[in-house]
Design an enzyme around this catalytic site. Structure first.
Site, PDB file in Angstrom:
ATOM      1  N   ALA A   1       0.858  -1.190   0.000  1.00 25.91           N
ATOM      2  CA  ALA A   1       0.000   0.000   0.000  1.00 25.91           C
ATOM      3  C   ALA A   1       0.889   1.232   0.000  1.00 25.91           C
ATOM      4  O   ALA A   1       1.593   1.496   0.980  1.00 25.91           O
ATOM      5  CB  ALA A   1      -0.905  -0.006   1.226  1.00 25.91           C
ATOM      6  N   CYS A   2       0.893   1.987  -1.097  1.00 24.52           N
ATOM      7  CA  CYS A   2       1.784   3.142  -1.218  1.00 24.52           C
ATOM      8  C   CYS A   2       1.219   4.353  -0.473  1.00 24.52           C
ATOM      9  O   CYS A   2       0.018   4.516  -0.346  1.00 24.52           O
ATOM     10  CB  CYS A   2       2.014   3.459  -2.686  1.00 24.52           C
ATOM     11  SG  CYS A   2       2.890   2.133  -3.547  1.00 24.52           S
ATOM     12  N   ALA A   3       2.129   5.221  -0.019  1.00 24.08           N
ATOM     13  CA  ALA A   3       1.747   6.287   0.908  1.00 24.08           C
ATOM     14  C   ALA A   3       0.987   7.446   0.262  1.00 24.08           C
ATOM     15  O   ALA A   3       0.111   8.027   0.883  1.00 24.08           O
ATOM     16  CB  ALA A   3       2.987   6.822   1.611  1.00 24.08           C
TER      17      ALA A   3
END
Length: 293
Positions: free
Chosen positions: A155-157
């Site tokens: 899950a990218c920020a």
């Protein structure tokens, strides 16, 4: 051996940037790009800059070839990733999600801030958080699992990246007081709102205009608090500026009495440079310099 890669939502701004990165990556082979609105159109027809670079054609988001990929990037609005990630993982495909669907560790927090049911909360316990400068262990574990043949979810920020990288070294050094608000004033360009135009991002509205939005209720607030470990302390005010791309975040942190008495500006800069040493994508400016978009 190259990894076969697909991009869901490849026609959007983030998706198009992903295409450029994947096409230039020595270990990736881009085999599928999806866009329901542009299905059947060649990539070069939607983005002429890819003429002569790729002959890929957009397919729909449910394209069966996605399940033959080694990894799929999802550059889609929130809740859209949840509709696809479980099935892709079940098919053995690793997923890198650029949306907000798997960022928040607590599904109840997601549901409160996004007004939507989280349909695969079990994946929040095993997903890696895609902010390598602060959560490298997550990604090292994901890399090991992928190497062992197990699909992984990252899950990218997203938007909170600039704020989190600015504040995290001070927080982790123990310089930040245990109470008091952390003030975040962030300014971003119109592409952050996505490719579809609306009244706020239309040229006639955005040109020569600066405005705050989502004041006191913006969805990125709990993401920043989670990354920094500062629950219920972040006052986040985003602003929209007439920029094509880029984001500038100014973070004001209350310091402990010890930090106030002992730290110099040079100490802070030196510590930040040590903290981010070897981190390719972060550059710490010298004392007296300020970042620009």
């Amino acid at each position: 051996m190259s990894l076969k890669v697909g991009i869901v939502g490849a026609a959007g701004y983030a998706g198009a940037e992903l295409i450029r990165l994947v096409l230039g990556h020595p270990e990736f082979e881009l085999v599928a790009i999806t866009s329901n609105a542009d299905a059947g159109q060649p990539l070069s027809a939607v983005y002429p800059s890819f003429t002569g670079v790729s002959d890929l054609v957009f397919t729909t988001h449910d394209a069966p070839e996605l399940k033959n990929c080694d990894a799929v990037f999802l550059a889609v609005p929130h809740t859209a990733a949840m509709a696809q990630v479980p099935a892709l993982l079940a098919a053995g495909v690793s997923c890198i999600d650029l949306s907000a669907d798997y960022r928040l560790s607590d599904p109840a927090t997601f549901e409160a801030w996004y007004a939507a049911e989280h349909t695969s909360p079990e994946l929040l316990k095993t997903r890696a958080f895609g902010l390598p400068e602060l959560f490298c262990q997550d990604l090292e574990t994901a890399a090991s699992n992928h190497a062992a043949g197990r699909p992984v979810l990252v899950a990218c920020a997203g938007y909170p990246t600039a704020t989190s990288l600015a504040a995290a070294p001070a927080v982790r050094a123990g310089w930040v007081a245990e109470n008091g608000p952390v003030i975040v004033d962030a300014i971003s360009g119109v592409t952050g709102a996505g490719k579809s135009c609306n009244a706020r991002t239309h040229f006639c509205s955005a040109d020569e205009n600066l405005e705050a939005y989502g004041v006191g209720k913006h969805r990125h607030t709990p993401e920043i608090e989670q990354i920094l470990g500062l629950t219920d302390r972040v006052v986040f005010t985003p602003h929209l500026a007439p920029l094509k791309r880029g984001l500038l975040s100014t973070v004001t942190l209350p310091l402990t009495p010890q930090a106030i008495d002992s730290l110099t500006l040079e100490d802070v800069v030196d510590y930040y440079k040590q903290f981010y040493a070897g981190r390719t994508f972060v550059r710490v400016l010298d004392a007296g310099q300020q970042p620009k978009t």
